[in-house]
Scaffold this motif. Sequence first.
Motif, PDB file in Angstrom:
ATOM      1  N   LYS A   1      -2.212  -0.998  -0.062  1.00 21.18           N
ATOM      2  CA  LYS A   1      -1.936  -2.138  -0.924  1.00 21.18           C
ATOM      3  C   LYS A   1      -1.094  -3.191  -0.204  1.00 21.18           C
ATOM      4  O   LYS A   1      -0.564  -2.958   0.881  1.00 21.18           O
ATOM      5  CB  LYS A   1      -1.161  -1.698  -2.174  1.00 21.18           C
TER       6      LYS A   1
ATOM      7  N   VAL B   1       2.394  -4.750  -0.332  1.00 22.05           N
ATOM      8  CA  VAL B   1       3.646  -4.187  -0.829  1.00 22.05           C
ATOM      9  C   VAL B   1       4.728  -5.254  -0.863  1.00 22.05           C
ATOM     10  O   VAL B   1       4.934  -5.982   0.105  1.00 22.05           O
ATOM     11  CB  VAL B   1       4.093  -3.012   0.061  1.00 22.05           C
TER      12      VAL B   1
ATOM     13  N   LEU C   1       2.801  -2.905  -5.939  1.00 21.74           N
ATOM     14  CA  LEU C   1       1.608  -2.602  -5.164  1.00 21.74           C
ATOM     15  C   LEU C   1       0.467  -3.463  -5.700  1.00 21.74           C
ATOM     16  O   LEU C   1       0.109  -3.367  -6.873  1.00 21.74           O
ATOM     17  CB  LEU C   1       1.263  -1.114  -5.263  1.00 21.74           C
TER      18      LEU C   1
END
Length: 257
Positions: A188, A190, A200
């Motif tokens: 993801k 972040v 996320l």
Amino acid sequence: MSYWGSNVRFLRKRAGLSQDALAGTLSMTRVKLNAHENGKTSNPTVSDLVAVSNHFAVSIDNLLRLDLAGLTEKELNDLERPKANMRVLAISVDEQNDEYIEYVPVKAKAGYTTGHRDPDYIAALPKYRFPGLAKGKTFRLFPTTGDSMVPVPEGSDVLAAYVADWQAIKAETLCIVIMRSEQDFVFKQVTLIGKDRLQLKSLNEQYEPYLVKLEEVLEIWEFDRYISRVVPLQRTELDDIKSLLLDMRRDLKRNKN
């Protein structure tokens, strides 16, 4: 001979921090930090020695007497004291003490959450070499699944660098996140929210962002590159329509609330 200045500069760059960022964390001015790094401070104050030692988890004696830039990553990890926002990593090395890049295959995912700090577990993983990687970093290769990170093709393998200091993560950094409660790897964007949560976010806008607590996270690895046999497809008009419908659905939901 004191290695104080060169060690401060080396540790800062190793952590991926700018002078402004580190100076702010250490509660000193950038000018003062620059003076330390360039050897213009022959007798650093006790408070500065302690601040740098605590931040990088390296003893004052080693900061002054050892040339840290000349050590391998394993030797550096052995020197560091564990602290709240720094993590210790198990790695494998060859006969020359150079680090391998371990690959965590799909069949090994289930055991990674319990074996990630076990040297024997890490030593049993497949190992690779990649040319041209940044020095001073530890890399690992992770498989991905699903379409949440399209245009990165589904089923790609992601090469990522270990993140020791989670508080230094910049907003929307692409990362592999290893969760305590999941036997899988989350790929993801972040973003650190406050000091105890991560947001996320997927590249695929059809997936909603979500928050996790730092206490739920085992490891974070920053994206370096991906490896795939699939050529990424260009965005189509259908994709645009899907995104438009998704935005409309979100607006309707907000208005309803």
